[in-house]
Enzyme design. Structure first.
Site, short mmCIF file in Angstrom:
data_model
loop_
_atom_site.label_atom_id
_atom_site.label_comp_id
_atom_site.label_asym_id
_atom_site.label_seq_id
_atom_site.Cartn_x
_atom_site.Cartn_y
_atom_site.Cartn_z
N ASP A 108 0.86 -1.18 0.00
CA ASP A 108 0.00 0.00 0.00
C ASP A 108 0.90 1.24 0.00
O ASP A 108 2.15 1.11 -0.06
CB ASP A 108 -0.93 -0.05 1.23
CG ASP A 108 -2.21 0.76 1.02
OD1 ASP A 108 -2.29 1.52 0.04
OD2 ASP A 108 -3.12 0.63 1.87
N GLU A 145 0.04 4.57 1.88
CA GLU A 145 -0.05 5.55 2.96
C GLU A 145 1.00 5.33 4.04
O GLU A 145 1.31 6.24 4.81
CB GLU A 145 -1.45 5.51 3.59
CG GLU A 145 -2.56 6.04 2.69
CD GLU A 145 -3.14 5.00 1.74
OE1 GLU A 145 -2.55 3.91 1.62
OE2 GLU A 145 -4.17 5.30 1.11
N HIS A 196 -2.68 -0.25 -3.82
CA HIS A 196 -3.14 1.10 -3.49
C HIS A 196 -3.98 1.71 -4.61
O HIS A 196 -3.54 1.73 -5.77
CB HIS A 196 -1.95 2.00 -3.18
CG HIS A 196 -2.33 3.43 -3.00
ND1 HIS A 196 -3.00 3.88 -1.88
CD2 HIS A 196 -2.20 4.50 -3.82
CE1 HIS A 196 -3.23 5.18 -2.01
NE2 HIS A 196 -2.76 5.58 -3.19
N HIS A 246 -1.25 1.06 6.73
CA HIS A 246 -1.70 2.17 7.58
C HIS A 246 -2.70 1.65 8.60
O HIS A 246 -3.26 0.57 8.43
CB HIS A 246 -2.34 3.27 6.73
CG HIS A 246 -3.39 2.71 5.82
ND1 HIS A 246 -4.65 2.40 6.25
CD2 HIS A 246 -3.32 2.33 4.51
CE1 HIS A 246 -5.33 1.88 5.25
NE2 HIS A 246 -4.55 1.81 4.18
N HIS A 280 -7.59 4.59 7.46
CA HIS A 280 -8.89 4.23 6.86
C HIS A 280 -8.96 2.71 6.76
O HIS A 280 -7.96 2.03 6.98
CB HIS A 280 -9.06 4.87 5.47
CG HIS A 280 -8.08 4.39 4.46
ND1 HIS A 280 -6.82 4.93 4.33
CD2 HIS A 280 -8.15 3.41 3.54
CE1 HIS A 280 -6.17 4.31 3.36
NE2 HIS A 280 -6.95 3.37 2.87
N GLU A 282 -7.09 -2.98 7.69
CA GLU A 282 -6.85 -3.67 6.40
C GLU A 282 -5.86 -4.82 6.57
O GLU A 282 -6.02 -5.89 5.97
CB GLU A 282 -6.31 -2.68 5.36
CG GLU A 282 -7.37 -1.76 4.82
CD GLU A 282 -6.81 -0.71 3.86
OE1 GLU A 282 -5.65 -0.86 3.39
OE2 GLU A 282 -7.53 0.26 3.57
ZN LIG Z 1 -3.81 2.86 0.06
#
Ligand SMILES: [Zn+2]
Length: 279
Positions: free
Chosen positions: A8, A10, A60, A104, A116, A135
């Site tokens: 990802d 972030e 992502h 993240h 998120h 996640e």
């Molecule tokens: Zn992401």
């Protein structure tokens, strides 16, 4: 040894703002290079420890961020979307271990950098069997269903804390420390990359201590959304039950059905408002 990497954006060192993670952002071109370098060193660490095969999944947004020609020539890359298994596409082939790089924190729980859970514009909380899931945890469950343990997670200090609580034992590398949701103190990218390469190799040298993440079935999914309009849309999903204005419930014995229900509900929820994209 076959290694799977979901990457990802972030949670990459130096990244603190949405503008840096969107393809039309001013800072995006250099941030995708940082992302590419961080995932590449995780692969190099795997090869240092004797891996023969490394598969990377770009996880992502539209999943076309990693610059393939800058990766070690021994790796293969999954890019693009949509993908049925989304952030863990490819893991179904079966791997000895998985790394989650650039991850993240879950929405709201620890106020991490750009926190998120899948659809940041829709979700305020996801729970499975009454446990809050970020996640990394959801993706670890999917990897676990194919017998693959998650042995390394990198990102900010908040996601590292979360995964140590949920997935322990797991190797972590904090490449930055969240000050607020949009500010952090970061390691220099070269130092972050040095630590990730070392941690990747270290985790694989003691691979037997890590176990696939599994939860007992039946699975009960609770998705809390940001407003009732989103749930109005999402509750048309067959098998779902609305618990209150903001919460949808879905029960199943099959983990794959739970994962599909999650993605379906979030897609439906996002369609109640304009201009929502998966993160
Ligand atoms: Zn992401």
């Amino acid at each position: 040894m076959k290694i799977y990497i979901s990457c990802d954006m972030e949670g990459i060192s130096g990244i603190v703002h949405v503008d840096q993670t969107r393809s039309n952002g001013q800072d995006y071109p250099r941030c995708r290079e940082l992302m590419t370098e961080e995932v590449n060193v995780a692969a190099l660490g795997a090869f240092d420890a004797g891996a023969k095969e490394v598969l990377i999944n770009d996880s992502h947004a539209d999943m076309r961020n990693i610059i393939i020609e800058k990766l070690d020539p021994r790796v293969q890359l999954i890019s693009g979307s949509l993908k049925p298994l989304s952030m863990v596409q490819g893991v179904e082939a079966g791997f000895d271990a998985a790394f989650f790089v650039g991850y993240h924190a879950g929405m709201g729980a620890k106020a991490g950098i750009l926190d998120h859970t899948y659809y940041g514009s829709v979700v305020s909380e996801v729970k499975i069997n009454s446990k809050a899931m970020n996640e990394a945890a959801i993706n670890a469950l999917m990897a676990g269903s194919y017998g693959t343990p998650v042995v390394l997670v990198t990102g900010d200090d908040r996601v590292c804390e979360e995964v140590r609580e949920i997935l322990s034992p797991v190797e972590t590398v904090a490449v930055k420390w969240a000050i607020t949701r949009y500010s952090a103190r970061s390691l220099h990218p070269k130092e972050a990359q040095r630590q990730i390469r070392e941690a990747a190799a270290r985790a694989l040298r003691s691979i037997s201590q890590y176990k696939p993440f599994v939860l007992p079935s039946p699975y009960i999914l609770h998705i809390k959304m940001l407003n009732a309009g989103m749930v109005d849309n999402a509750e048309i999903m067959p098998g779902s039950r609305r618990l209150d204005a903001l919460t949808l419930e879905y029960k199943t014995d099959k983990l794959m059905d739970l994962f599909k229900a999650l993605l379906t509900a979030l897609t439906l929820g996002s369609e109640s408002i304009p201009q929502v994209r998966p993160k």
